[in-house]
Enzyme design. Structure first.
Site, PDB file in Angstrom:
ATOM      1  N   ALA A   1     -32.689  10.536  -9.281  1.00 56.00           N
ATOM      2  CA  ALA A   1     -33.788   9.858  -9.982  1.00 56.00           C
ATOM      3  C   ALA A   1     -34.944   9.733  -9.376  1.00 56.00           C
ATOM      4  O   ALA A   1     -36.290   9.647  -9.621  1.00 56.00           O
ATOM      5  CB  ALA A   1     -33.391   8.738 -10.699  1.00 56.00           C
TER       6      ALA A   1
ATOM      7  N   PRO B   1     -38.481   9.734  -7.079  1.00 55.67           N
ATOM      8  CA  PRO B   1     -38.850   8.251  -6.994  1.00 55.67           C
ATOM      9  C   PRO B   1     -39.253   7.621  -8.463  1.00 55.67           C
ATOM     10  O   PRO B   1     -39.253   6.624  -8.446  1.00 55.67           O
ATOM     11  CB  PRO B   1     -40.275   8.519  -6.410  1.00 55.67           C
ATOM     12  CG  PRO B   1     -40.733  10.056  -6.949  1.00 55.67           C
ATOM     13  CD  PRO B   1     -39.595  10.773  -6.931  1.00 55.67           C
TER      14      PRO B   1
ATOM     15  N   GLY C   1     -40.412   9.301 -11.575  1.00 56.42           N
ATOM     16  CA  GLY C   1     -41.099  10.077 -12.658  1.00 56.42           C
ATOM     17  C   GLY C   1     -40.384  10.222 -14.036  1.00 56.42           C
ATOM     18  O   GLY C   1     -40.705   9.806 -15.139  1.00 56.42           O
TER      19      GLY C   1
ATOM     20  N   GLU D   1     -29.945   7.205  -7.447  1.00 53.85           N
ATOM     21  CA  GLU D   1     -30.296   8.116  -6.282  1.00 53.85           C
ATOM     22  C   GLU D   1     -29.374   7.921  -4.972  1.00 53.85           C
ATOM     23  O   GLU D   1     -29.077   6.829  -4.892  1.00 53.85           O
ATOM     24  CB  GLU D   1     -31.753   7.638  -5.900  1.00 53.85           C
ATOM     25  CG  GLU D   1     -32.460   8.022  -4.784  1.00 53.85           C
ATOM     26  CD  GLU D   1     -32.541   9.590  -4.640  1.00 53.85           C
ATOM     27  OE1 GLU D   1     -32.235  10.049  -3.672  1.00 53.85           O
ATOM     28  OE2 GLU D   1     -32.764  10.250  -5.512  1.00 53.85           O
TER      29      GLU D   1
ATOM     30  N   ARG E   1     -34.688   6.031  -0.751  1.00 49.63           N
ATOM     31  CA  ARG E   1     -35.540   6.346  -1.934  1.00 49.63           C
ATOM     32  C   ARG E   1     -35.218   5.450  -3.131  1.00 49.63           C
ATOM     33  O   ARG E   1     -36.013   5.651  -3.896  1.00 49.63           O
ATOM     34  CB  ARG E   1     -35.234   7.737  -2.084  1.00 49.63           C
ATOM     35  CG  ARG E   1     -35.872   9.004  -1.003  1.00 49.63           C
ATOM     36  CD  ARG E   1     -35.290  10.237  -1.375  1.00 49.63           C
ATOM     37  NE  ARG E   1     -35.450  10.947  -2.490  1.00 49.63           N
ATOM     38  CZ  ARG E   1     -36.557  11.361  -2.992  1.00 49.63           C
ATOM     39  NH1 ARG E   1     -37.522  11.447  -2.178  1.00 49.63           N
ATOM     40  NH2 ARG E   1     -36.570  11.938  -4.177  1.00 49.63           N
TER      41      ARG E   1
ATOM     42  N   ASP F   1     -32.676  16.712 -12.319  1.00 50.50           N
ATOM     43  CA  ASP F   1     -33.629  17.346 -11.487  1.00 50.50           C
ATOM     44  C   ASP F   1     -33.025  17.551 -10.082  1.00 50.50           C
ATOM     45  O   ASP F   1     -33.414  16.751  -9.275  1.00 50.50           O
ATOM     46  CB  ASP F   1     -34.860  16.253 -11.722  1.00 50.50           C
ATOM     47  CG  ASP F   1     -36.177  16.781 -11.151  1.00 50.50           C
ATOM     48  OD1 ASP F   1     -36.522  18.175 -11.523  1.00 50.50           O
ATOM     49  OD2 ASP F   1     -37.045  16.238 -10.370  1.00 50.50           O
TER      50      ASP F   1
ATOM     51  N   CYS G   1     -38.004  22.757  -9.011  1.00 50.15           N
ATOM     52  CA  CYS G   1     -39.293  23.125  -8.983  1.00 50.15           C
ATOM     53  C   CYS G   1     -39.253  24.134  -7.812  1.00 50.15           C
ATOM     54  O   CYS G   1     -40.047  24.074  -6.694  1.00 50.15           O
ATOM     55  CB  CYS G   1     -40.122  21.837  -8.377  1.00 50.15           C
ATOM     56  SG  CYS G   1     -39.703  20.811  -6.933  1.00 50.15           S
TER      57      CYS G   1
END
Length: 449
Positions: free
Chosen positions: A112, A114, A116, A135, A140, A180, A233
């Protein structure tokens, strides 16, 4: 042009037609797009476009998302400190739009930081349901907690665990999950040139192996009928389409759903997956896959709800006295005291023992020496009708900057005690009125230098 790794360039040339490859590499001569996403818990879309002092253009695949000009510098504006918006890369906004969280859902953001994706989820949940934001990295997770608190999220659990530990504790628990995944970061080369220096073919292979394990753990935590969105990404097929092919082969109970708003994206090499290419839209490189789990909903394992001891009479007395002084209500629900920190737990929160917890719900404040001191998280999550006393500054005033720097302010007004400090009506934090002075309680770690 960004200096791209040679082997990355060679691979992309092999996998793309010559004309498209030329357009792709030419995109690295262009500036990265800048985006922010409004907070629907604090402002409407119409109110946002009317009030924001920035040059805003809608992000077509994300209704609460907007492009802004780099010279606007929204991160320096007091509205950012008030959680009115979250600064986020535009392509990354597609992930939660594909997940489609709804009020009442139990949602997991497994990787998770930072924050977003987590703040985006919280915006759709409102104050209903549960968001678990996890996280693995201790450094972080602090930023993740701070971003969710600034957003004003109440119904949260922020954990600092490995995916396999989470899977042990949350079997078939979530309606929706977003993974993610940590990746080789190829899609961020234009935005973050340092990612080029960190890239290698070995890193791609390492990330692909790690993603396989993370997806397997996530699959255990999703309810039958639930939806999971996997995103990266990167452009590497081994981390994207091939990763999903391997997952589907190992987990026949899953199938691919179409991704929402596909008209803005490019189909991936696997049906129903999509790619976001920097030469085809205003954003960086992304990959998305929406997965649905089949199975028998009657066979769900029951997760025990967290049991909490009733608050002592002394703790309840000082907290209720604060509520009568500063608020128009007393928060309802299950309270939990962790050391001297008071939390309001989200509904349906599971057992928390033996979990590394960063935030266990809405952090209300600190109980110490027979008094209650409200938290910054409480202030940022309050709605205008929920506080009694407020001191409001305009966004372009010297007073608001002095408050954000932590200075004591003189305030020629009646009243005393705890009061909300706002910027154009949006909560910024707490102050305490004492004999014509506004004592500053803006957190030291957040103050402007």
């Amino acid at each position: 042009m960004t200096a791209l790794p040679e082997r990355f360039v060679e691979r992309m040339k092999r996998t793309m037609e010559e004309e498209e490859a030329a357009s792709f590499f030419a995109s690295y001569d262009e500036n990265a797009a800048h985006g922010l996403r409004l907070n629907p818990g604090k402002i409407s879309r119409d109110g946002f476009t009317d009030r924001m002092p920035f040059s805003l253009t809608p992000v077509p695949w994300c209704p609460p998302g907007f492009y802004y000009n780099e010279e606007d510098r929204p991160g320096k504006h007091p509205y950012h400190a008030a959680g009115v918006y979250y600064i986020q890369e535009p392509s990354a906004m597609a992930v939660i739009e594909a997940l489609k969280p709804e009020p009442g859902d139990r949602v997991l953001d497994l990787c998770a930081a930072p924050g977003g994706k987590s703040t985006h989820i919280a915006g759709y949940l409102g104050d209903r349901g549960l968001l678990v934001a996890n996280e693995i990295h201790p450094t972080r997770v602090k930023a993740l907690s701070e971003n969710l608190e600034r957003w004003g999220a109440r119904n949260i659990l922020v954990t600092n665990e490995t995916p396999d530990r989470m899977a042990e504790r949350f079997p078939a628990f979530f309606d929706k999950i977003v993974v993610d995944a940590p990746c080789s970061g190829e899609g961020m080369f234009r935005k973050l040139p340092e990612a080029c220096e960190d890239w290698s073919e070995e890193k791609v292979a390492h990330c692909a192996s790690m993603q396989t394990d993370i997806l397997a753990d996530a699959a255990k935590m999703l309810k039958p009928g639930g939806v999971m969105v996997y995103s990266t990404c990167t452009f590497a097929e081994d981390e994207n389409e091939r990763q999903i092919e391997r997952f589907l082969a190992a987990h026949p109970e899953f199938s691919l759903d179409p991704v929402a708003q596909q008209e803005y994206f490019t189909p991936g090499k696997l049906e129903h997956t999509v790619r976001l290419w920097p030469h085809k839209l205003r954003g960086e490189g992304h990959f998305l896959a929406r997965l649905r789990k089949s199975g028998d909903t009657e066979a769900l394992e029951t997760v025990q709800e967290e049991k909490v001891k009733p608050l002592s009479a002394d703790v309840r007395r000082v907290f209720e006295a604060f509520c009568r002084e500063a608020l128009t209500f007393t928060p309802e629900g299950r309270y939990a005291l962790f050391g001297d920190q008071l939390y309001l737990l989200a509904d349906g929160l599971p057992r928390l023992n033996r979990l590394k917890i960063s935030r266990a719900g809405w952090h209300l404040g600190t109980v110490k020496k027979g008094r209650f001191e409200p938290s910054h998280a409480m202030a940022l999550a309050l709605k205008p009708e929920e506080w009694k006393s407020g001191v409001d500054f305009s966004a372009d005033s010297e007073e608001v900057l002095r408050y954000l720097r932590g200075e004591t302010l003189f305030w020629d007004a009646a009243g005393k005690g705890w009061t909300i400090v706002t910027v154009d009506g949006f909560p910024l934090g707490w102050g305490k009125l004492v004999q014509g002075q506004l004592k500053n309680h803006y957190p030291k770690g957040l103050r402007m230098l």
